[in-house]
Design an enzyme around this catalytic site. Sequence first.
Site, PDB file in Angstrom:
ATOM      1  N   TYR A 125       0.811  -1.220   0.000  1.00 52.74           N
ATOM      2  CA  TYR A 125       0.000   0.000   0.000  1.00 52.74           C
ATOM      3  C   TYR A 125       0.848   1.274   0.000  1.00 52.74           C
ATOM      4  CZ  TYR A 125      -4.405  -2.412   0.234  1.00 52.74           C
ATOM      5  OH  TYR A 125      -5.493  -3.183  -0.088  1.00 52.74           O
ATOM      6  N   LYS A 173       2.149 -15.049   5.542  1.00 50.37           N
ATOM      7  CA  LYS A 173       2.497 -16.091   4.571  1.00 50.37           C
ATOM      8  C   LYS A 173       4.026 -16.259   4.618  1.00 50.37           C
ATOM      9  CE  LYS A 173       1.160 -18.951   1.278  1.00 50.37           C
ATOM     10  NZ  LYS A 173       0.401 -20.169   1.555  1.00 50.37           N
ATOM     11  N   ASP A 206      -3.969 -18.069   3.462  1.00 51.68           N
ATOM     12  CA  ASP A 206      -4.920 -18.901   2.711  1.00 51.68           C
ATOM     13  C   ASP A 206      -5.766 -19.742   3.671  1.00 51.68           C
ATOM     14  OD1 ASP A 206      -2.483 -20.047   3.304  1.00 51.68           O
ATOM     15  OD2 ASP A 206      -2.270 -21.149   1.423  1.00 51.68           O
ATOM     16  N   ASP A 230      -6.876  -5.962   4.540  1.00 52.95           N
ATOM     17  CA  ASP A 230      -7.910  -5.355   3.704  1.00 52.95           C
ATOM     18  C   ASP A 230      -8.849  -6.449   3.181  1.00 52.95           C
ATOM     19  OD1 ASP A 230      -9.305  -3.496   2.282  1.00 52.95           O
ATOM     20  OD2 ASP A 230      -7.768  -3.102   0.795  1.00 52.95           O
ATOM     21  N   ASP A 234     -12.933  -7.522   4.599  1.00 57.56           N
ATOM     22  CA  ASP A 234     -14.109  -7.554   3.705  1.00 57.56           C
ATOM     23  C   ASP A 234     -14.787  -8.921   3.801  1.00 57.56           C
ATOM     24  OD1 ASP A 234     -13.695  -4.973   2.629  1.00 57.56           O
ATOM     25  OD2 ASP A 234     -14.241  -5.648   0.616  1.00 57.56           O
TER      26      ASP A 234
END
Length: 341
Positions: A125, A173, A206, A230, A234
Amino acid sequence: MSRYTISLIRGDGIGPEQTAAAKKILETISDKSSTKFTINEVDAGDAALAKHGKALPEFSVDTIKKSQACLKGPVGESAADVIIVLRRMFDLYANVRPAKSYPNIPSLSGKVDMVTVRENTEDVYLGWEFNADENTVVALRVTSERASRRIAEYAFKVATIRNAKRRVVAVHKANVMRKGDGLFAATCRDVAKKYPKIQYSELYVDAASMNLIRNPEEFDVIVTTNLFGDILSDEAAQVVGGLGMGPAANIGEGFALFEPVHGAAFDITGKNAANPSSILLSAKMMLEWLSDKHNDKNAILEGSRIEDAIVSLLKQDKKTKDIGGKLSTTEFTELVAKSMY
Ligand code: ATP
């Protein structure tokens, strides 16, 4: 009596409809309680770009700087030039996104009460993208020990204060991004040692996104990096019934900005169809933060009236269209205002 100066960014799409709802509720609190607000409306976003040639004009920044907190509607295409700039300008390092089950909302699970604590200042970002050659782009993903430590500290404090399941899961990850996410994970592990009463675990992103669908009730506090946060927030919002109920806080040391999780929702703009709960619950988070910062016990009580009113309306099946009801934005807002006092 306490008085707070709030900057209100109208934003784009459903932003003006939502911020009108928030203004109505803050004015209701001002009228009925000893917590008063001076609300200064601020131009920022696509409309500001068209009108002033800049998505975040300097006079808007000045108004925000003079306020004690900012409440923001969603911004459209120029979102990166507004929210990402503001997050950096005020060093709003913690993005806190609760996802909670509310009554009578069609959802994957009715027993979710969790919060995503997302690092807000680093990762892709930063927008550091470069052309390696004319057909190849390199994007830098930045992770520092300092930012990882302060977001981990913040997440453990949230887990302590929430006093719910007392769990923090760090999502990363690190098996692929060994250095960057390796540093993030090692730092979270180190911070966890200071909080023996909080159960600490780790999940690869994941697996976390799968478990959010499979066992959403198991989550308490997720701490994660910017992009993963982010996406996961959601997803969490959808698990409890959709973006219309999703509030968010961007917290720094001296300032904080509150906004819905969702974007400008151009598909329902101007139809009086947006669910205002996301921004009203963001206003509730703002009152909690102001209460904490100014040691003002009344502010938190006024904030809880917002959520209590929403819950009582949902229990009576009074709700907006996105969650299976019939009410318009303004009808629902009127009912919230009436139910608060
Ligand atoms: P962004 O990329 O800027 O986050 P987006 O284009 O992914 O935005 P949103 O604007 O967040 O999407 O909206 C996604 C879907 O959710 C849309 O169909 C929209 O109508 C719906 N939605 C979002 N917010 C609300 C709300 N407050 N009330 C009702 N529906 C909403």
